[in-house]
Write a protein that holds these residues in place. Structure first.
Motif, PDB file in Angstrom:
ATOM      1  N   LEU A 130      89.595  20.697  56.291  1.00  0.00           N
ATOM      2  CA  LEU A 130      89.669  21.318  54.971  1.00  0.00           C
ATOM      3  C   LEU A 130      88.920  22.646  55.013  1.00  0.00           C
ATOM      4  CD1 LEU A 130      88.916  18.018  53.024  1.00  0.00           C
ATOM      5  CD2 LEU A 130      91.165  19.078  53.370  1.00  0.00           C
ATOM      6  N   ASN A 131      87.775  22.735  54.349  1.00  0.00           N
ATOM      7  CA  ASN A 131      86.977  23.954  54.354  1.00  0.00           C
ATOM      8  C   ASN A 131      85.636  23.653  53.693  1.00  0.00           C
ATOM      9  OD1 ASN A 131      86.079  26.821  53.345  1.00  0.00           O
ATOM     10  ND2 ASN A 131      87.785  27.200  54.759  1.00  0.00           N
ATOM     11  N   GLN A 132      84.577  24.277  54.195  1.00  0.00           N
ATOM     12  CA  GLN A 132      83.258  24.161  53.578  1.00  0.00           C
ATOM     13  C   GLN A 132      83.028  25.392  52.706  1.00  0.00           C
ATOM     14  OE1 GLN A 132      80.657  21.803  53.462  1.00  0.00           O
ATOM     15  NE2 GLN A 132      79.968  23.287  51.946  1.00  0.00           N
ATOM     16  N   ILE A 133      83.065  25.202  51.411  1.00  0.00           N
ATOM     17  CA  ILE A 133      82.834  26.309  50.496  1.00  0.00           C
ATOM     18  C   ILE A 133      81.446  26.875  50.732  1.00  0.00           C
ATOM     19  CG2 ILE A 133      82.511  26.911  48.054  1.00  0.00           C
ATOM     20  CD1 ILE A 133      84.678  24.800  47.413  1.00  0.00           C
ATOM     21  N   GLY A 134      81.362  28.196  50.894  1.00  0.00           N
ATOM     22  CA  GLY A 134      80.070  28.851  51.063  1.00  0.00           C
ATOM     23  C   GLY A 134      79.595  28.952  52.499  1.00  0.00           C
ATOM     24  N   ASP A 135      80.439  28.591  53.466  1.00  0.00           N
ATOM     25  CA  ASP A 135      80.030  28.714  54.868  1.00  0.00           C
ATOM     26  C   ASP A 135      81.263  28.897  55.746  1.00  0.00           C
ATOM     27  OD1 ASP A 135      78.788  28.667  57.334  1.00  0.00           O
ATOM     28  OD2 ASP A 135      77.361  27.110  56.759  1.00  0.00           O
ATOM     29  N   ALA A 136      81.718  30.135  55.830  1.00  0.00           N
ATOM     30  CA  ALA A 136      82.926  30.444  56.604  1.00  0.00           C
ATOM     31  C   ALA A 136      82.736  30.182  58.093  1.00  0.00           C
ATOM     32  CB  ALA A 136      83.327  31.908  56.374  1.00  0.00           C
ATOM     33  N   ALA A 137      81.548  30.481  58.613  1.00  0.00           N
ATOM     34  CA  ALA A 137      81.295  30.277  60.044  1.00  0.00           C
ATOM     35  C   ALA A 137      81.360  28.796  60.398  1.00  0.00           C
ATOM     36  CB  ALA A 137      79.937  30.865  60.427  1.00  0.00           C
ATOM     37  N   HIS A 178      99.783  24.355  50.405  1.00  0.00           N
ATOM     38  CA  HIS A 178      98.591  25.112  50.766  1.00  0.00           C
ATOM     39  C   HIS A 178      98.135  26.043  49.639  1.00  0.00           C
ATOM     40  CE1 HIS A 178      96.532  26.020  54.851  1.00  0.00           C
ATOM     41  NE2 HIS A 178      95.666  26.143  53.867  1.00  0.00           N
ATOM     42  N   ASP A 179      99.103  26.671  48.971  1.00  0.00           N
ATOM     43  CA  ASP A 179      98.749  27.562  47.865  1.00  0.00           C
ATOM     44  C   ASP A 179      98.035  26.801  46.748  1.00  0.00           C
ATOM     45  OD1 ASP A 179      99.844  29.727  49.153  1.00  0.00           O
ATOM     46  OD2 ASP A 179     101.742  29.680  48.063  1.00  0.00           O
ATOM     47  N   GLY A 180      98.585  25.631  46.406  1.00  0.00           N
ATOM     48  CA  GLY A 180      97.966  24.823  45.367  1.00  0.00           C
ATOM     49  C   GLY A 180      96.584  24.336  45.774  1.00  0.00           C
ATOM     50  N   TRP A 181      96.434  24.000  47.051  1.00  0.00           N
ATOM     51  CA  TRP A 181      95.135  23.538  47.545  1.00  0.00           C
ATOM     52  C   TRP A 181      94.105  24.666  47.467  1.00  0.00           C
ATOM     53  CZ3 TRP A 181      92.259  25.084  51.888  1.00  0.00           C
ATOM     54  CH2 TRP A 181      91.155  24.275  52.187  1.00  0.00           C
ATOM     55  N   GLY A 203      92.954  25.018  43.958  1.00  0.00           N
ATOM     56  CA  GLY A 203      92.012  23.952  43.624  1.00  0.00           C
ATOM     57  C   GLY A 203      90.634  24.209  44.206  1.00  0.00           C
ATOM     58  N   MET A 204      90.576  24.714  45.432  1.00  0.00           N
ATOM     59  CA  MET A 204      89.301  25.031  46.066  1.00  0.00           C
ATOM     60  C   MET A 204      88.608  26.197  45.363  1.00  0.00           C
ATOM     61  SD  MET A 204      88.618  22.902  48.528  1.00  0.00           S
ATOM     62  CE  MET A 204      87.573  23.668  49.774  1.00  0.00           C
ATOM     63  N   GLN A 205      89.392  27.125  44.855  1.00  0.00           N
ATOM     64  CA  GLN A 205      88.812  28.234  44.090  1.00  0.00           C
ATOM     65  C   GLN A 205      88.143  27.717  42.824  1.00  0.00           C
ATOM     66  OE1 GLN A 205      92.329  30.655  43.672  1.00  0.00           O
ATOM     67  NE2 GLN A 205      91.821  31.940  45.447  1.00  0.00           N
ATOM     68  N   ARG A 206      88.790  26.749  42.177  1.00  0.00           N
ATOM     69  CA  ARG A 206      88.192  26.155  40.971  1.00  0.00           C
ATOM     70  C   ARG A 206      86.920  25.388  41.324  1.00  0.00           C
ATOM     71  NH1 ARG A 206      93.737  25.211  39.891  1.00  0.00           N
ATOM     72  NH2 ARG A 206      93.588  23.066  40.660  1.00  0.00           N
ATOM     73  N   LEU A 207      86.948  24.700  42.457  1.00  0.00           N
ATOM     74  CA  LEU A 207      85.775  23.950  42.895  1.00  0.00           C
ATOM     75  C   LEU A 207      84.621  24.889  43.222  1.00  0.00           C
ATOM     76  CD1 LEU A 207      84.965  21.013  43.345  1.00  0.00           C
ATOM     77  CD2 LEU A 207      85.743  21.227  45.716  1.00  0.00           C
ATOM     78  N   ARG A 208      84.928  26.018  43.839  1.00  0.00           N
ATOM     79  CA  ARG A 208      83.894  27.010  44.135  1.00  0.00           C
ATOM     80  C   ARG A 208      83.292  27.553  42.834  1.00  0.00           C
ATOM     81  NH1 ARG A 208      83.561  32.546  44.394  1.00  0.00           N
ATOM     82  NH2 ARG A 208      81.910  33.349  45.783  1.00  0.00           N
ATOM     83  N   ALA A 209      84.150  27.836  41.853  1.00  0.00           N
ATOM     84  CA  ALA A 209      83.663  28.346  40.572  1.00  0.00           C
ATOM     85  C   ALA A 209      82.734  27.336  39.906  1.00  0.00           C
ATOM     86  CB  ALA A 209      84.846  28.664  39.660  1.00  0.00           C
TER      87      ALA A 209
END
Length: 270
Positions: free
Chosen positions: A143-150, A240-243, A246-252
């Motif tokens: 998936l992805n870790q919000i706040g840690d791209a590396a 993927h676009d919808g995901w 959703g991740m953008q909302r979670l980050r907010a």
């Protein structure tokens, strides 16, 4: 897979998932060696478990080779190698704001450490037709870790390398499992077992270790201590676009509740 009398190496073994896994495997009769960057901590942990403890910097290929040689001489040929060492830094600002040193540290620990282990062990494992790699990555690898791209980029690379190991050598007797936990109460993210009692999204290190052993016993490639990660990964693959939205909302949500400096600590609000 049976673990009795198997020689097992676990990196990042002085605490967290590595320590819990070492304790469980020792109880099952495995011959365990733990390795860790912290020399004092690894000796303390090894004494507590009753196993071999060896200081090792997994970002140095020569040290990984020395680890393999030392364990082989003291405990016998290595049957299972658990590449578990990890780092977690977060990013100070935008997605590319972490320093080169942080990016390279993530790459060295989360990717090259797995590569070094495979280089050191594959020749002997292929020769005898058996061996097992357990590469502990993260749900961020799927998936992805919000706040840690590396962290996210290197964990995804680690999953890909585990796939390559399985695809290339699975028919030669080499087993591979990639472990992708979501949020675990470990010192890496500043949490303890007690935190898992009050936050349902968190697992203890021992719970994750138990999940790993069950997965390996069943011969699973992808081990998900948090089963819901499979559903999230499927959503990502199908839309993927919808995901992303959703991740953008979670980050907010994380920004609003934790602030920009702690956005990577999303587990505290789940």
């Amino acid at each position: 897979m049976e673990f009795t009398n198997k020689t097992v190496v676990i990196t990042g073994g002085a605490g967290g998932i590595g320590f819990a896994l070492a304790a469980l495997l020792s109880a099952k009769g495995a011959k365990v060696a733990i390795a860790d960057l912290d020399a004092e901590a690894v000796q303390t942990a090894a004494a507590h478990i009753g196993c071999l403890g060896i200081p090792c910097d997994v970002t140095d290929e020569s040290r990984v080779q020395s680890l393999v040689t030392s364990v082989s001489e003291k405990l016998g040929e290595i049957d299972i190698y658990v590449s578990n060492a990890g780092v977690f830094h977060g990013q100070p600002d935008h997605a590319a704001s972490a320093t080169d040193d942080v990016w390279m540290r993530n790459w060295s620990v989360h990717v090259m450490a797995h590569v070094y282990a495979a280089r050191a062990l594959l020749p002997q494992m292929l020769k005898r037709g058996s061996g097992y790699f357990i590469n502990v990555t993260s749900a961020a690898g799927l998936l992805n870790q919000i706040g840690d791209a590396a962290y996210s980029a290197t964990k995804q690379a680690a999953v890909s390398f585990a796939e390559s190991l399985a695809i290339t050598h699975g028919d030669a007797g080499i087993g591979v499992s990639v472990v992708c936990p979501q949020y675990v109460a470990t010192p890496l993210i500043g949490l303890q077992d007690a935190d898992a009692q009050t936050q349902p999204g968190l697992l203890t290190a021992e719970q994750v270790a138990e999940s790993i052993l069950k997965g390996v016993e069943a011969g699973q490639f992808r081990i998900l201590p948090h089963p819901e990660v499979a559903r999230f990964a499927e959503m990502r693959a199908q839309n993927h676009d919808g995901w992303i939205e959703g991740m953008q909302r979670l980050r907010a949500k994380s920004l609003a509740k934790l602030g920009a400096e702690r956005v990577a600590e999303l587990y505290r609000i789940l």
